[in-house]
Motif scaffolding. Structure first.
Motif, PDB file in Angstrom:
ATOM      1  N   GLY A 136       6.648   1.755  -8.479  1.00  0.00           N
ATOM      2  CA  GLY A 136       6.063   0.719  -7.638  1.00  0.00           C
ATOM      3  C   GLY A 136       5.023  -0.079  -8.404  1.00  0.00           C
ATOM      4  O   GLY A 136       4.980  -1.313  -8.333  1.00  0.00           O
ATOM      5  N   ILE A 137       4.198   0.642  -9.163  1.00  0.00           N
ATOM      6  CA  ILE A 137       3.174  -0.045  -9.947  1.00  0.00           C
ATOM      7  C   ILE A 137       3.822  -1.005 -10.947  1.00  0.00           C
ATOM      8  O   ILE A 137       3.349  -2.120 -11.161  1.00  0.00           O
ATOM      9  N   LEU A 165       6.676  -2.590 -10.670  1.00  0.00           N
ATOM     10  CA  LEU A 165       7.128  -3.788  -9.953  1.00  0.00           C
ATOM     11  C   LEU A 165       5.955  -4.719  -9.681  1.00  0.00           C
ATOM     12  O   LEU A 165       6.021  -5.935  -9.861  1.00  0.00           O
ATOM     13  N   PHE A 166       4.865  -4.094  -9.258  1.00  0.00           N
ATOM     14  CA  PHE A 166       3.663  -4.844  -8.911  1.00  0.00           C
ATOM     15  C   PHE A 166       3.154  -5.619 -10.128  1.00  0.00           C
ATOM     16  O   PHE A 166       2.885  -6.825 -10.057  1.00  0.00           O
ATOM     17  N   GLN A 204       5.365  -8.566 -11.101  1.00  0.00           N
ATOM     18  CA  GLN A 204       5.211  -9.725 -10.234  1.00  0.00           C
ATOM     19  C   GLN A 204       3.866 -10.395 -10.471  1.00  0.00           C
ATOM     20  O   GLN A 204       3.755 -11.614 -10.423  1.00  0.00           O
ATOM     21  N   LEU A 205       2.873  -9.589 -10.804  1.00  0.00           N
ATOM     22  CA  LEU A 205       1.543 -10.131 -11.107  1.00  0.00           C
ATOM     23  C   LEU A 205       1.639 -11.073 -12.299  1.00  0.00           C
ATOM     24  O   LEU A 205       1.123 -12.197 -12.289  1.00  0.00           O
ATOM     25  N   THR A 233       3.325 -14.244 -11.416  1.00  0.00           N
ATOM     26  CA  THR A 233       2.490 -15.157 -10.662  1.00  0.00           C
ATOM     27  C   THR A 233       1.432 -15.799 -11.555  1.00  0.00           C
ATOM     28  O   THR A 233       1.180 -16.993 -11.475  1.00  0.00           O
ATOM     29  N   PHE A 255       5.564  -7.724  -4.734  1.00  0.00           N
ATOM     30  CA  PHE A 255       4.260  -7.105  -4.503  1.00  0.00           C
ATOM     31  C   PHE A 255       4.376  -6.092  -3.367  1.00  0.00           C
ATOM     32  O   PHE A 255       3.898  -4.967  -3.467  1.00  0.00           O
ATOM     33  N   GLY A 273       6.395  -3.051  -4.390  1.00  0.00           N
ATOM     34  CA  GLY A 273       5.596  -2.204  -5.282  1.00  0.00           C
ATOM     35  C   GLY A 273       4.569  -1.423  -4.498  1.00  0.00           C
ATOM     36  O   GLY A 273       4.406  -0.215  -4.678  1.00  0.00           O
ATOM     37  N   PHE A 312       6.091   1.457  -2.509  1.00  0.00           N
ATOM     38  CA  PHE A 312       6.328   2.650  -3.318  1.00  0.00           C
ATOM     39  C   PHE A 312       5.067   3.503  -3.392  1.00  0.00           C
ATOM     40  O   PHE A 312       5.087   4.714  -3.165  1.00  0.00           O
ATOM     41  N   VAL A 313       3.964   2.852  -3.742  1.00  0.00           N
ATOM     42  CA  VAL A 313       2.731   3.601  -3.959  1.00  0.00           C
ATOM     43  C   VAL A 313       2.223   4.177  -2.651  1.00  0.00           C
ATOM     44  O   VAL A 313       1.904   5.366  -2.568  1.00  0.00           O
TER      45      VAL A 313
END
Lengths: 554, 376
Positions: A361-362, A364-365, A368-369, A372, B338, B341, B344-345
């Protein structure tokens, strides 16, 4: 031992330049700057600003005889029509196209005067007679240049067009030339000339000389000797010469094959070094904490983007930007790693599968960061000038500088990490925790702190890997993803918690992949690699170098 | 009746399952009526697009159900389950390609367009038989089953477990993706299989066919749920749970744990293949992107959000997350990754048992039973 030396020299040069804060202009001005106004260069140049070709010829001949390193550049500029003079004060200028306008340099000092169009400037024109003598002068000057690379290039150019005059130049040059590489080239040239015009004995000797090299022109010439006429007879009448040419060609091809293998090996090691850089940080976090960090690739991506930002901040110092980017990337990715560890992973110990999902998840985050903040498109990271070009060992083997430096860099990082793990208190604690967490805690090791530091270290190294990768591939949001599966394969193949295993694993996978590639294609080679690793895991589930001791059971 | 008893026994203690089957029955009746009978001008009318969208969600739900069987009940976190889904999809896609016949761009009656484009002269051997629906339907199940069997046989026999197994499954789907991207493989390379015309003689564009495919998805999900529930309630299911919780102990007691794992893995792959076969005609395309590791991992989060080890939780999770995805990618495309992600966490940190776990905990008050605490 040539390479490390040049590397250190570059390092020293870069450091000096950083110290004095000098603007880095191209080699031309740097070379010209050290000798201020020599005796008569300016006067000779002024002789060119006339309209009579007779007088111009005299001036250009005089220019050719001025004993100054700058004249070669000026002669070439004159030949290619880049030499101008200002109508008002007859100052001679060198113009080189840059973008829409021209970069204008003073011909004598080589100083950059700015960019402009051709208003108020007159081109110094030349006629055919001057052209001929200029070419000759350039060839002669290049052949006696102090720079061996200039001499090599000059001889190389002559090989393609062996006029009797050129052969004469080569013959006289042979007497004074000291550099073995240049000398070998000259011998090849003379042998080619002998092959064309000499007696049978001379031609056999020439073939013998050619057999020792790997020159492309020589190979074509030898092949030509074996060709047949349309009527079936050989072009070459002499059977002994033909036999000699055949053996010579065979020996040349054998040698080329050998160097091709060496080259493949180098490509393999280069790929291996990339794998090593990307996997080594993972090996630490996975080995010590048993944590699969799916965001590891994104730590590399952060490192690569840090390089990009550093270059944005120091656009005129690209050559030294990497030395700033390496610590910066280590700090950025390391910090991100520590935050991730303290913020998420800490709560998930003992649940490896959950950690895997959370870190994914991190990742993916973070992707995307970056999309952006920067943009979904790839960003262009520039290569410093000392990274471009290649190390030409011989005509069959050349090693590109950027791959070479990345290979050396990967090994340095590996050595540094080994030192940290073996010689520092942190390394000792890290090893203790990885072998037996409970016992380490019982002995007073702050495992929480060690975990955070280890994660920071592993992520920081991923950041450094990102700096190296930015020199080899595109820097985009997907940079990390494309390496994550590969780096896991390396860690799993090499054995968890063993840095030497990672080194051997990365290098052997790299070489193996490049060896497979020629006959299977790049994609299929990769698939085969994955399948082979999957099969390998079946046989040795704990990798090449399994961890020994009680920790191994956990 | 024996079957009646079986049905009752399966659902007797399963309120989630009852609710699931009831809602499936409701939408199976309601959606076709709202689509076909209610006029387009009415506010209650459901567009064909929405029907197809629901059909897509249902095939995803079946895929999530398949993963829940291996992950939730057997503890095998497969990061490559979308590979089985894609294989099933390719199998039905090949049938649909053959149905195009001479209506392709090049009008070649024997060869699909991309083969004509690549200058192939005849059909590769592995394309033979796909002109028959029954053969393709068989392959939808056999191809994933075979892959799962081979892979599982190797992996479980040599006792590859935990994160290692997860990573190899990921490598497996990654390798398959690279392979299917190659034109030489004969599956359309980068573009995959598309431009389908009709299935079993019915045009894929018509409303009635769409409704038919939707109903087939509902039916497949309901049957899939019952089958999975049957497996879970059987003795085999109990052993599988034992393997999840203490594999060594189960082995020492005398069970051949690798056989149990292999069986459930293959069964799950077959379910995933069927899900893929329902998915492809409804979206109209299958390409190698379906093999991408990201898809498999997204699938894991569906199950995690819903709550693993409950079957109906996985189905609810798949539908919820995909609904959110459709909404976000339409309204706020930048935010979706976002959100995913963060999902998930947050789910791993705060909802280890998913939404189902949350509901159960609320119903039972503060006395959360120990068997709901994470066991992986």
């Amino acid at each position: 031992m040539h390479t490390p030396l040049t590397f250190w020299r570059h390092l020293r040069i870069a450091a000096t330049l950083l110290l004095i804060g000098a603007a880095l202009a191209p080699g031309y001005s740097a070379r010209a700057a050290d000798a201020t106004s020599p005796p008569n260069l300016a006067d000779v140049l002024r002789g060119l600003t006339v309209s009579s070709f007779m007088q111009k010829k005299a001036a250009s001949d005089a220019l050719a005889n001025v004993d100054d390193p700058r004249t070669l550049v000026l002669l070439k500029a004159l030949l290619s029509g880049h030499l101008y003079y200002r109508k008002s004060d007859k100052q001679v200028l060198v113009l080189s196209p840059s973008g829409d306008a021209y970069a204008v340099r003073d011909a004598v000092s080589g100083k950059l005067l700015g960019s402009s169009d051709k208003d108020g400037l007159t081109k110094i024109t030349i006629n055919n007679q001057m052209r001929g003598s200029l070419r000759e002068a350039i060839a002669r000057r290049s052949l006696y240049s102090k720079d061996r690379r200039v001499r090599l290039a000059a001889v190389d150019e002559m090989l393609d067009n062996l006029t009797p005059h050129a052969v004469g130049l080569l013959r006289t040059m042979r007497e004074s030339e000291k550099d073995p590489a240049v000398l070998a080239k000259i011998r090849t040239g003379l042998a080619l000339a002998d092959l064309n015009h000499g007696s049978d004995a001379q031609r056999l000797a020439a073939i013998h000389v050619l057999a020792g090299g790997m020159n492309q022109t020589a190979r074509n010439r030898l092949r030509g000797l074996l060709r047949k006429n349309p009527d079936g007879g050989f072009v070459e009448g002499n059977a002994t010469v033909r036999a000699a040419a055949r053996t010579a060609l065979a020996s040349i091809e054998r040698r080329i094959e050998f160097y091709t293998i060496v080259q493949t090996g180098f490509f393999g090691l280069s790929l291996g070094s990339v794998l090593l850089l990307s996997a080594i940080g993972l090996a630490i976090t996975f080995g010590v904490m048993g944590v699969i960090n799916m965001a590891h690739g994104e730590m590399m991506m952060l490192g690569a983007y840090t390089t990009y930002v550093v270059q944005l901040m120091m656009p005129s110092h690209i050559d030294v930007s990497l030395f700033v980017a390496i610590p910066a990337a280590f700090a950025v990715s390391g910090l991100a790693g520590i935050i991730i560890e303290r913020g998420v992973i800490r709560f998930l110990y003992g649940r490896p599968l959950e950690t895997l999902l959370a870190t994914f998840g991190i990742s993916l985050f973070l992707q995307q960061l970056v999309r952006t903040v920067f943009s979904p498109l790839n960003r262009a990271v520039e290569s410093p000038s000392w990274m471009s070009g290649s190390l030409q060992i011989n005509s069959a083997l050349s090693l590109t500088n950027n791959r070479l430096y990345v290979l050396i860099f990967a090994l340095l990082v590996f050595a540094a990490l080994q030192l940290v793990m073996k010689k520092t208190a942190l390394g000792l604690q890290v090893r203790a925790v990885s072998q037996n967490r409970e016992m380490a805690r019982a002995m007073g090791v702050r495992t929480g702190w060690v975990d955070a530091m280890t994660f920071g270290l592993g992520s920081g190294i991923a950041g450094i890997a990102g700096v190296a990768l930015s020199q080899l591939t595109n820097v985009g949001p997907n940079l990390g993803q494309s390496y994550i599966v590969d780096s896991f394969m390396v860690v799993v193949f090499g054995g968890v918690g063993n840095l030497w295993g990672t080194l051997v694993g990365a290098m052997s996978l790299g070489v193996f992949n490049k060896v497979l590639e020629p006959w299977s294609g790049a994609v299929l080679a990769k698939i085969l690699m994955l399948v082979l690793i999957i099969l390998f895991i079946q046989k040795r589930p704990r990798g090449l170098f399994p961890q020994k001791g009680r920790g191994a059971e956990g | 009746m024996n079957e009646q008893n079986l049905f009752k026994r399966l659902l007797a203690d399963d309120r989630g399952g009852q609710a699931l089957l009831a809602s499936l029955a409701v939408i199976a009746v309601a959606l076709p009526i709202l689509n076909l009978v209610v006029p387009a001008s009415s506010a209650l009318h459901v567009s064909t697009y929405t029907v197809a969208l629901f059909g897509k969600y249902l095939s995803y739900a079946l895929l999530a159900l398949a993963l829940d069987l291996v992950w939730g009940y057997c503890g095998i976190l497969s990061l490559g389950h979308a590979a089985f889904f894609a294989l099933g999809g390719y199998a039905i896609g090949m049938y649909l390609m053959r149905q195009i016949g001479d209506r392709g761009v090049y009008g070649n009656p024997n060869l699909p367009d991309f083969m004509v484009f690549l200058n192939w002269k005849e059909l590769p051997w592995y394309w033979h038989g796909f002109e028959h629906f029954w053969f393709a339907a068989l392959m939808v199940m056999l191809a994933p089953a075979l892959l799962a069997y081979l892979f599982g046989w190797f992996a479980f026999r040599s006792r590859v477990t935990g994160v290692y197994l997860s990573i190899i499954t990921q490598a497996l789907t990654y390798a398959l993706m690279l392979a299917f991207f190659r034109n030489e493989m004969g599956f359309g390379g980068n573009n995959g299989l598309t431009d389908f015309k009709d299935i079993l003689g019915y045009s894929l564009q018509s409303n009635a066919t769409r409704i038919g495919l939707f109903l087939a998805s509902v039916l497949a999900l309901a049957l899939g749920y019952l089958a999975a529930r049957y497996v879970v309630c059987s003795k085999l299911g109990r052993v599988v749970v034992a393997v999840r919780d203490a594999e060594d102990r189960a082995r020492f007691i005398g069970y051949k744990t690798e056989s149990y794992k292999l069986w459930i893995f293959v069964f799950s792959a077959v379910l995933a293949g069927i899900a893929g076969a329902l998915y492809v005609p409804q979206v109209g395309i299958i390409n190698p992107g379906e093999f991408s590791p990201l898809n498999s991992i997204e699938l894991v989060i569906w199950v995690a959000v819903g709550g693993r080890g409950t079957l109906y939780g996985a189905i609810a999770g798949a539908i919820l997350v995909n609904y959110a995805k459709t909404y976000f990618t339409g309204a706020l495309p930048d935010v979706w990754l976002f959100a995913l992600g963060a999902l998930f966490v947050l789910v791993t940190l705060f909802l280890p048992r998913g939404i189902v776990g949350l509901l159960r905990r609320r119903r039972m008050g503060k006395t959360a039973p120990t068997n709901l605490v994470n066991s992986l």
